[in-house]
Design a protein around this motif. Structure first.
Motif: not given
Length: 132
Positions: A5-9, A28-33, A65-74
């Motif tokens: 992954p590009y980042t960690t929890p 994180i894995a899905r966002a990295g994809e 990657t963090c921004a992608q996860v943040e977007y999904w959570l929002a």
């Protein structure tokens, strides 16, 4: 292609300003994809393991990657895209409702606006084809 992954929890938690969700590693894995899909034509130097040699590129991949996860959570999504867009989201004084279909970008994946901006600022997106 660079490693995952590009980042960690822990880095995700710092980005979000709150504890990482319980399924952070999966997100994180899905966002990295998604980031990898957006960068299919990006050119940057990597080592033998596929890791970016430039620390700024590595940082941009982690931030995107963090921004992608943040977007999904929002958006109330789990990284699958099945949740659709909105249907009532409130963030502070901002409230959005209804559903809107969104088109995927040229890479075939819908990137979070902040993720796309991060990749563009790093010179990674949009990619370009170079003649040999």
């Amino acid at each position: 292609m660079a490693r995952q992954p590009y980042t960690t929890p822990e880095q995700l938690a710092a980005w979000l300003g709150t504890a990482a969700p319980p399924d952070a590693e999966r997100l994180i894995a899905r966002a990295g994809e998604d980031i990898d899909s957006a960068l299919l034509t990006a050119i940057y130097p990597v080592d033998d393991d596929g890791d970016p040699l430039d620390p700024e590129i590595a940082a941009a991949l982690g931030s995107a990657t963090c921004a992608q996860v943040e977007y999904w959570l929002a958006a109330g999504d789990d990284g699958t895209g099945a949740a659709g867009k909105w249907e009532s989201v409130s963030i502070g004084p901002v409230s959005l409702s209804g559903r809107a279909a969104s088109a995927a970008g040229a890479s075939g994946v819908e990137l979070a606006p902040r993720a796309a901006r991060t990749l563009r600022r790093a010179g990674l997106e949009p990619g370009r084809v170079m003649a040999w």
